[in-house]
Design a protein around this motif. Sequence first.
Motif, mmCIF file in Angstrom:
data_model
loop_
_atom_site.group_PDB
_atom_site.id
_atom_site.type_symbol
_atom_site.label_atom_id
_atom_site.label_comp_id
_atom_site.label_asym_id
_atom_site.label_seq_id
_atom_site.Cartn_x
_atom_site.Cartn_y
_atom_site.Cartn_z
ATOM 1 N N UNK A 158 0.694 -1.002 0.100
ATOM 2 C CA UNK A 158 -0.031 0.046 -0.029
ATOM 3 C C UNK A 158 0.763 1.170 0.039
ATOM 4 N N UNK A 159 0.328 2.285 -0.780
ATOM 5 C CA UNK A 159 1.236 3.432 -1.061
ATOM 6 C C UNK A 159 2.434 3.474 -1.987
ATOM 7 N N UNK A 160 2.626 2.298 -2.205
ATOM 8 C CA UNK A 160 4.102 2.244 -3.402
ATOM 9 C C UNK A 160 3.797 2.745 -4.599
ATOM 10 N N UNK A 161 4.676 3.854 -5.060
ATOM 11 C CA UNK A 161 4.432 4.458 -6.523
ATOM 12 C C UNK A 161 4.563 3.187 -7.313
ATOM 13 N N UNK A 162 3.781 3.583 -8.465
ATOM 14 C CA UNK A 162 3.468 2.592 -9.392
ATOM 15 C C UNK A 162 4.192 3.259 -10.779
ATOM 16 N N UNK A 163 5.161 2.676 -11.524
ATOM 17 C CA UNK A 163 5.586 3.192 -12.674
ATOM 18 C C UNK A 163 5.527 2.151 -13.808
ATOM 19 N N UNK A 164 5.678 2.587 -14.872
ATOM 20 C CA UNK A 164 5.595 1.309 -15.860
ATOM 21 C C UNK A 164 7.321 1.085 -16.221
ATOM 22 N N UNK A 165 7.486 -0.025 -16.945
ATOM 23 C CA UNK A 165 8.947 -0.347 -17.394
ATOM 24 C C UNK A 165 9.555 0.610 -17.959
ATOM 25 N N UNK A 166 8.894 1.580 -18.689
ATOM 26 C CA UNK A 166 9.445 2.662 -19.352
ATOM 27 C C UNK A 166 9.656 3.988 -18.433
ATOM 28 N N UNK A 167 9.052 3.853 -17.227
ATOM 29 C CA UNK A 167 9.183 5.068 -16.413
ATOM 30 C C UNK A 167 8.009 5.829 -16.180
ATOM 31 N N UNK A 168 6.999 5.666 -16.870
ATOM 32 C CA UNK A 168 5.752 6.555 -16.821
ATOM 33 C C UNK A 168 5.131 6.207 -15.277
ATOM 34 N N UNK A 169 4.963 7.235 -14.643
ATOM 35 C CA UNK A 169 4.124 7.180 -13.477
ATOM 36 C C UNK A 169 2.664 6.915 -13.665
ATOM 37 N N UNK A 170 2.189 5.891 -13.079
ATOM 38 C CA UNK A 170 0.625 5.177 -13.164
ATOM 39 C C UNK A 170 -0.030 5.783 -12.034
ATOM 40 N N UNK A 171 0.613 5.710 -10.803
ATOM 41 C CA UNK A 171 -0.312 6.136 -9.511
ATOM 42 C C UNK A 171 0.392 5.515 -8.378
ATOM 43 N N UNK A 172 -0.280 5.230 -7.357
ATOM 44 C CA UNK A 172 0.118 4.711 -6.075
ATOM 45 C C UNK A 172 -0.743 3.616 -5.793
ATOM 46 N N UNK A 173 -0.404 2.597 -5.174
ATOM 47 C CA UNK A 173 -1.188 1.234 -4.747
ATOM 48 C C UNK A 173 -2.112 1.847 -3.449
#
Length: 196
Positions: A102-117
């Motif tokens: 919970x609250x981990x930052x989520x990024x794609x393999x390309x480094x784009x920010x998706x959001x937070x868990x």
Amino acid sequence: MQLVVARIGRAHGIKGEVTVEVRTDEPELRLGPGAVLATDPASAGPLTIAAGRVHSGRLLLRFEGVRDRNAAEALRNTLLVAEIDPAERPEDPEEFYDHQLEDLEVVTVDGAVVGRIESVAHLPAQDLLVIRGADGGEVLVPFVSEIVPEIDLDAQRAVVDPPPGLLDEGEPQAGPAEGKAGSLEEEARADPGNPR
């Protein structure tokens, strides 16, 4: 810190045993005889496990002081809660407790920010990461190694490699498990997935 480790299902037999939906990958540690567990609702506990056994692929527990079917049925849908050290990690380095994700930052393999868990949804078919997107929307990502190849607790980051359409607006986001509802019995038989 408190951790939900199981949910009590229906009564089994006439001697006070209950089925349980296991919510930990360490049932031998959390649900062994002698373990004292808090409950939700709190009025049902605490409960001390007197005995446990596996029957037809399901874990059955018996609690001290619960001696008949009526007492066992009264516990149905009660959550069993263990007290754990917040810094504790599962033995398997590729497993995680919900509170660690919970609250981990989520990024794609390309480094784009998706959001937070925001949380982890435990469905019968699979677990889903509930991600609050940067735009405030909700994204559901199946928590499988092909789609979530990396969890770095030290960096507080989760890396996702989503298939086409998973992160696009208007596309179904939960895959085949989306909207799947299971009975309590089905959930009790389901693979517990990641530890809780």
